[in-house]
Design a protein around this motif. Structure first.
Motif, PDB file in Angstrom:
ATOM      1  N   ILE A 183       1.037  -1.074  -0.004  1.00 17.16           N
ATOM      2  CA  ILE A 183      -0.159   0.213   0.014  1.00 17.16           C
ATOM      3  C   ILE A 183       0.914   1.181   0.164  1.00 17.16           C
ATOM      4  CG2 ILE A 183      -1.892  -1.089   1.201  1.00 17.16           C
ATOM      5  CD1 ILE A 183      -1.124   0.084   3.754  1.00 17.16           C
ATOM      6  N   VAL A 184       0.387   2.439  -0.568  1.00 18.13           N
ATOM      7  CA  VAL A 184       1.131   3.593  -0.698  1.00 18.13           C
ATOM      8  C   VAL A 184       0.224   4.648   0.241  1.00 18.13           C
ATOM      9  CG1 VAL A 184       1.508   5.508  -2.083  1.00 18.13           C
ATOM     10  CG2 VAL A 184       1.752   3.532  -2.945  1.00 18.13           C
ATOM     11  N   ASP A 185       1.179   5.146   1.209  1.00 20.36           N
ATOM     12  CA  ASP A 185       0.486   6.147   2.124  1.00 20.36           C
ATOM     13  C   ASP A 185       1.205   7.370   1.978  1.00 20.36           C
ATOM     14  OD1 ASP A 185       0.047   7.497   4.492  1.00 20.36           O
ATOM     15  OD2 ASP A 185       0.676   6.161   6.018  1.00 20.36           O
ATOM     16  N   SER A 186       0.453   8.213   1.252  1.00 18.57           N
ATOM     17  CA  SER A 186       1.072   9.426   0.763  1.00 18.57           C
ATOM     18  C   SER A 186       1.314  10.666   1.924  1.00 18.57           C
ATOM     19  CB  SER A 186       0.295  10.197  -0.514  1.00 18.57           C
ATOM     20  OG  SER A 186      -0.951  10.604   0.022  1.00 18.57           O
ATOM     21  N   ILE A 187       0.629  10.458   2.803  1.00 21.34           N
ATOM     22  CA  ILE A 187       0.840  11.284   4.001  1.00 21.34           C
ATOM     23  C   ILE A 187       1.995  11.325   4.797  1.00 21.34           C
ATOM     24  CG2 ILE A 187      -0.144  12.164   6.256  1.00 21.34           C
ATOM     25  CD1 ILE A 187      -1.906  13.268   4.147  1.00 21.34           C
ATOM     26  N   ASN A 188       2.416   9.755   5.129  1.00 22.25           N
ATOM     27  CA  ASN A 188       3.629   9.569   5.722  1.00 22.25           C
ATOM     28  C   ASN A 188       4.828   9.119   4.681  1.00 22.25           C
ATOM     29  OD1 ASN A 188       2.582   9.477   8.550  1.00 22.25           O
ATOM     30  ND2 ASN A 188       1.120   8.035   7.697  1.00 22.25           N
ATOM     31  N   LEU A 232       0.801  -5.277   9.091  1.00 17.83           N
ATOM     32  CA  LEU A 232       1.985  -4.580   8.907  1.00 17.83           C
ATOM     33  C   LEU A 232       3.165  -5.442   9.035  1.00 17.83           C
ATOM     34  CD1 LEU A 232       3.008  -1.899   7.505  1.00 17.83           C
ATOM     35  CD2 LEU A 232       3.463  -1.275   9.928  1.00 17.83           C
ATOM     36  N   VAL A 233       4.233  -5.731   7.880  1.00 16.77           N
ATOM     37  CA  VAL A 233       5.302  -6.571   8.042  1.00 16.77           C
ATOM     38  C   VAL A 233       6.496  -5.663   7.786  1.00 16.77           C
ATOM     39  CG1 VAL A 233       6.606  -8.359   6.829  1.00 16.77           C
ATOM     40  CG2 VAL A 233       4.082  -8.604   6.911  1.00 16.77           C
ATOM     41  N   SER A 234       6.392  -4.855   6.868  1.00 21.19           N
ATOM     42  CA  SER A 234       7.758  -3.859   6.640  1.00 21.19           C
ATOM     43  C   SER A 234       7.310  -2.444   6.006  1.00 21.19           C
ATOM     44  CB  SER A 234       8.571  -4.591   5.600  1.00 21.19           C
ATOM     45  OG  SER A 234       9.733  -3.847   5.428  1.00 21.19           O
ATOM     46  N   HIS A 235       8.128  -1.614   6.000  1.00 21.86           N
ATOM     47  CA  HIS A 235       7.767  -0.338   5.302  1.00 21.86           C
ATOM     48  C   HIS A 235       9.073   0.355   4.723  1.00 21.86           C
ATOM     49  CE1 HIS A 235       9.127   1.400   9.029  1.00 21.86           C
ATOM     50  NE2 HIS A 235       9.236   2.565   8.194  1.00 21.86           N
ATOM     51  N   CYS A 236       8.771   1.127   3.802  1.00 24.42           N
ATOM     52  CA  CYS A 236      10.011   1.652   3.042  1.00 24.42           C
ATOM     53  C   CYS A 236       9.569   3.274   2.732  1.00 24.42           C
ATOM     54  CB  CYS A 236      10.286   1.249   1.730  1.00 24.42           C
ATOM     55  SG  CYS A 236      11.818   1.866   1.009  1.00 24.42           S
ATOM     56  N   ASP A 237      10.410   4.200   3.405  1.00 27.50           N
ATOM     57  CA  ASP A 237      10.230   5.610   3.379  1.00 27.50           C
ATOM     58  C   ASP A 237      10.558   6.107   1.831  1.00 27.50           C
ATOM     59  OD1 ASP A 237       9.178   5.793   5.916  1.00 27.50           O
ATOM     60  OD2 ASP A 237      11.210   6.355   6.472  1.00 27.50           O
ATOM     61  N   ILE A 238       9.686   6.835   1.247  1.00 28.09           N
ATOM     62  CA  ILE A 238       9.885   7.325  -0.194  1.00 28.09           C
ATOM     63  C   ILE A 238      10.055   8.938  -0.212  1.00 28.09           C
ATOM     64  CG2 ILE A 238       9.012   7.258  -2.234  1.00 28.09           C
ATOM     65  CD1 ILE A 238       9.860   4.579  -1.491  1.00 28.09           C
ATOM     66  N   SER A 239      10.868   9.487  -0.843  1.00 24.47           N
ATOM     67  CA  SER A 239      10.809  11.053  -1.050  1.00 24.47           C
ATOM     68  C   SER A 239       9.904  11.034  -2.125  1.00 24.47           C
ATOM     69  CB  SER A 239      12.349  11.469  -1.017  1.00 24.47           C
ATOM     70  OG  SER A 239      13.081  10.976  -2.177  1.00 24.47           O
ATOM     71  N   GLY A 240       9.309  12.381  -2.346  1.00 26.91           N
ATOM     72  CA  GLY A 240       8.703  12.607  -3.313  1.00 26.91           C
ATOM     73  C   GLY A 240       7.113  12.460  -3.137  1.00 26.91           C
ATOM     74  N   LEU A 241       6.472  12.893  -4.167  1.00 32.24           N
ATOM     75  CA  LEU A 241       5.061  12.650  -4.362  1.00 32.24           C
ATOM     76  C   LEU A 241       4.501  11.251  -4.568  1.00 32.24           C
ATOM     77  CD1 LEU A 241       2.170  14.032  -3.972  1.00 32.24           C
ATOM     78  CD2 LEU A 241       2.493  14.673  -6.389  1.00 32.24           C
ATOM     79  N   LEU A 242       3.622  10.529  -3.696  1.00 36.05           N
ATOM     80  CA  LEU A 242       3.237   9.274  -4.187  1.00 36.05           C
ATOM     81  C   LEU A 242       1.636   9.292  -4.316  1.00 36.05           C
ATOM     82  CD1 LEU A 242       4.876   7.630  -0.853  1.00 36.05           C
ATOM     83  CD2 LEU A 242       5.758   7.567  -3.181  1.00 36.05           C
ATOM     84  N   LYS A 243       1.773   8.678  -5.583  1.00 37.03           N
ATOM     85  CA  LYS A 243       0.105   8.662  -6.192  1.00 37.03           C
ATOM     86  C   LYS A 243      -0.483   7.340  -6.319  1.00 37.03           C
ATOM     87  CE  LYS A 243      -0.029  13.399  -8.166  1.00 37.03           C
ATOM     88  NZ  LYS A 243      -0.609  13.906  -9.382  1.00 37.03           N
ATOM     89  N   GLY A 244       0.188   6.349  -6.437  1.00 34.97           N
ATOM     90  CA  GLY A 244      -0.489   5.148  -6.615  1.00 34.97           C
ATOM     91  C   GLY A 244       0.625   4.044  -7.030  1.00 34.97           C
TER      92      GLY A 244
END
Length: 80
Positions: free
Chosen positions: A41-46, A58-70
């Motif tokens: 899943i993409v969490d655009s706020i976080n 929730l198993v894992s996550h990865c922080d992404i810089s920039g705008l996430l839309k889908g």
């Protein structure tokens, strides 16, 4: 597909996908189910992408810089 057809929601489920210690509300604007049954899943706020197991825990996550839309499946083990 008939554009005039109406779909009815038969069941609704809610799952907690917040990262431990996180304070921001999640805004999920993309979901992709992998062939394994896991969901990404993409969490655009976080600004992160989250991996959920088959029970949507929730198993894992990865922080992404920039705008996430889908998100979409590109191969059986990759998303874009």
């Amino acid at each position: 597909m008939n554009p005039n057809k109406v779909f009815t929601v038969k069941r609704k489920f809610e799952y907690n996908v917040k990262i431990s210690g996180g304070t921001k509300t999640c805004f999920i604007n993309g979901i992709c189910i992998m062939p394994s049954g896991r969901a990404i899943i993409v969490d655009s706020i976080n600004t992160n992408v989250k991996l959920l197991d088959q029970q949507f825990k929730l198993v894992s996550h990865c922080d992404i810089s920039g705008l996430l839309k889908g998100i979409c499946l590109t191969t059986s083990s990759q998303v874009a």
